[in-house]
Design a protein around this motif. Structure first.
Motif, PDB file in Angstrom:
ATOM      1  N   GLY A   1       4.757 -45.020 -48.139  1.00 34.05           N
ATOM      2  CA  GLY A   1       5.836 -45.540 -47.323  1.00 34.05           C
ATOM      3  C   GLY A   1       6.440 -44.496 -46.405  1.00 34.05           C
TER       4      GLY A   1
ATOM      5  N   THR B   1      -3.335 -43.703 -48.569  1.00 34.65           N
ATOM      6  CA  THR B   1      -2.248 -44.307 -47.799  1.00 34.65           C
ATOM      7  C   THR B   1      -2.242 -45.794 -48.106  1.00 34.65           C
ATOM      8  OG1 THR B   1      -2.611 -42.680 -46.046  1.00 34.65           O
ATOM      9  CG2 THR B   1      -1.195 -44.543 -45.513  1.00 34.65           C
TER      10      THR B   1
ATOM     11  N   GLU C   1      -1.101 -49.591 -48.371  1.00 32.83           N
ATOM     12  CA  GLU C   1      -0.171 -50.415 -47.605  1.00 32.83           C
ATOM     13  C   GLU C   1       1.131 -50.491 -48.399  1.00 32.83           C
ATOM     14  OE1 GLU C   1       0.553 -55.099 -46.516  1.00 32.83           O
ATOM     15  OE2 GLU C   1      -1.500 -54.416 -46.934  1.00 32.83           O
ATOM     16  N   TRP C   2       2.204 -50.040 -47.781  1.00 33.36           N
ATOM     17  CA  TRP C   2       3.477 -49.957 -48.499  1.00 33.36           C
ATOM     18  C   TRP C   2       4.384 -51.093 -48.072  1.00 33.36           C
ATOM     19  CZ3 TRP C   2       4.345 -46.719 -52.469  1.00 33.36           C
ATOM     20  CH2 TRP C   2       5.639 -46.727 -53.011  1.00 33.36           C
ATOM     21  N   ARG C   3       4.869 -51.830 -49.042  1.00 36.66           N
ATOM     22  CA  ARG C   3       5.754 -52.964 -48.787  1.00 36.66           C
ATOM     23  C   ARG C   3       7.109 -52.679 -49.431  1.00 36.66           C
ATOM     24  NH1 ARG C   3       1.272 -57.462 -50.858  1.00 36.66           N
ATOM     25  NH2 ARG C   3      -0.398 -56.835 -49.408  1.00 36.66           N
TER      26      ARG C   3
ATOM     27  N   PRO D   1      10.863 -47.090 -49.051  1.00 35.33           N
ATOM     28  CA  PRO D   1      10.054 -45.987 -49.584  1.00 35.33           C
ATOM     29  C   PRO D   1      10.623 -45.479 -50.898  1.00 35.33           C
ATOM     30  CG  PRO D   1      11.472 -45.203 -47.825  1.00 35.33           C
ATOM     31  CD  PRO D   1      11.625 -46.695 -47.859  1.00 35.33           C
TER      32      PRO D   1
ATOM     33  N   TRP E   1      -2.472 -51.602 -52.025  1.00 35.02           N
ATOM     34  CA  TRP E   1      -1.093 -51.808 -51.590  1.00 35.02           C
ATOM     35  C   TRP E   1      -0.146 -51.660 -52.770  1.00 35.02           C
ATOM     36  CZ3 TRP E   1       0.993 -55.751 -54.384  1.00 35.02           C
ATOM     37  CH2 TRP E   1       0.145 -56.775 -54.819  1.00 35.02           C
TER      38      TRP E   1
ATOM     39  N   GLU F   1       3.900 -52.940 -53.597  1.00 36.28           N
ATOM     40  CA  GLU F   1       5.079 -53.685 -53.174  1.00 36.28           C
ATOM     41  C   GLU F   1       6.285 -53.176 -53.973  1.00 36.28           C
ATOM     42  OE1 GLU F   1       6.470 -58.166 -53.833  1.00 36.28           O
ATOM     43  OE2 GLU F   1       4.708 -58.000 -52.520  1.00 36.28           O
ATOM     44  N   TRP F   2       7.012 -52.262 -53.368  1.00 37.23           N
ATOM     45  CA  TRP F   2       8.090 -51.557 -54.053  1.00 37.23           C
ATOM     46  C   TRP F   2       9.293 -52.479 -54.251  1.00 37.23           C
ATOM     47  CZ3 TRP F   2       7.642 -47.274 -56.660  1.00 37.23           C
ATOM     48  CH2 TRP F   2       8.753 -46.481 -56.973  1.00 37.23           C
TER      49      TRP F   2
END
Length: 359
Positions: free
Chosen positions: A174, A188, A190-192, A195, A352, A354-355
């Protein structure tokens, strides 16, 4: 019609049928249509009146087929046969081309049944470097919550120890970058979402265990890992090659031991001041016997009771939640109550994250 479109939940044992149906759904939900076809084709072949030794053993499975990951054991055997060049008839399936999957796979498994039987003897080896992004994100969060940012990592179910080399990888989580500039691998995902905390972290040590550790430097054992990689996920093969190269430079600290014995032994060792000792695992606990899981939990509770701000303890878990056909990243830590906190939903192989955690 592709074989995975057919209804194969009849004919053979209901638990086995349901395990294969669940695995097909799971593969589809995680971007693995070829693997879904392979699993469905194996399931369809189980109804054969002359299944041969491999299919008969699967059909008459005496354990718990879903918990034992029976469909993935069988799919790994089939993929290994393809990777070794031992059965050209499988090429259309693994190329994603239209084929009569059930007929092809049934014939192949009948002819190669005896040689493939050993693949059913143990759980899949699904070591995946991409999952280390979850571990690092969790450590950033732990550091952001006041735990010492120098981590002493203990991994159970380490397989080949690929995630025991996470200090040699670089991560962009993120927008948060962690790890050496000259890294063995870079991730890297995919950051959702927001961060993770911006914290400097380091590693005091990384060690792990497995009941059947895999030597990455042995080509035969490396083939076993390749066979459990879903063929449509080509980036994972490149990551495995990078991990093999890193292991040849310096092998991960990995011992042959069951998860409970290892956890109890390591938690009993003196802990350096200014560290957070972390028990971590990914896609492992479904293979660990219940008695061992109970011992691990009890050992963590005992150690947690003695944790201090300068000698903290944490538990990082990345495990499957089959009700949602996905994975969840959770943590507990001491001192601090030791309650489970969900940090993220995560892709099985690190594509990915998903934070969901609050700062």
């Amino acid at each position: 019609m592709a074989q995975d479109e057919k209804d194969f939940t009849h004919g053979f044992g209901g638990d086995v049928a349901q395990a294969f149906a669940n695995q097909v759904d799971y593969c589809r939900a995680n971007g693995a249509p070829v693997t879904a076809r392979a699993v469905a084709a194996i399931a369809a072949a189980l109804d054969s009146p002359e299944p041969g030794p491999f299919l008969a053993h699967v059909r008459d499975w005496q354990g718990q087929p879903l918990a034992d990951a029976l469909p993935l054991r069988a799919a790994g055997a089939l993929h290994a046969l393809h990777l070794s060049g031992g059965e050209p008839a499988l090429a259309p399936l693994y190329a994603g081309e239209a084929a009569d999957d059930g007929a092809i796979v049934g014939d192949v498994l009948r002819r190669h049944g005896k040689e493939l039987l050993p693949w059913l003897d143990g759980p899949p080896q699904t070591n995946e470097a991409g999952r280390s992004s979850n571990f690092v994100a969790a450590m950033l969060w732990l550091a952001g919550n006041g735990l010492p940012p120098r981590f002493e990592c203990l991994e159970v179910g380490s397989s080949a120890g690929i995630n025991l080399m996470l200090d040699r990888y670089r991560y962009d989580l993120g927008g948060m970058t962690v790890g050496p500039e000259q890294a063995a691998m870079a991730f890297t995902p995919e950051w959702r979402g927001a961060p993770p905390p911006d914290e400097p972290i380091s590693f005091a040590s990384l060690k792990g265990c497995d009941v059947a550790p895999v030597d990455l430097t042995d080509p035969g054992q490396a083939l076993r890992l390749r066979a459990y990689i879903w063929p449509e996920h080509t980036a994972r093969f490149a990551r495995l090659d990078a991990a093999i190269a890193a292991a040849n430079e310096r092998a991960p600290d990995l011992v042959k031991m069951n998860a409970a014995d290892f956890t109890e032994r390591e938690l009993a060792r003196p802990q350096p001041e200014g560290t957070t000792r972390v028990l971590m695992h990914s896609i492992v606990m479904q293979y660990v016997p219940e008695e061992q899981r109970e011992r691990i939990a009890a050992a963590m509770e005992r150690a947690g009771a003695g944790a201090t701000p300068d000698k903290a303890l944490a538990w990082v878990s990345v495990e499957a939640d089959r009700t949602m056909l996905g994975h969840v990243l959770k943590v507990r830590y001491w001192p601090g109550g030791g309650e489970w906190v969900t940090l993220a939903r995560a892709h099985a192989h690190g594509a990915w994250i998903e934070w969901q955690a609050e700062a």
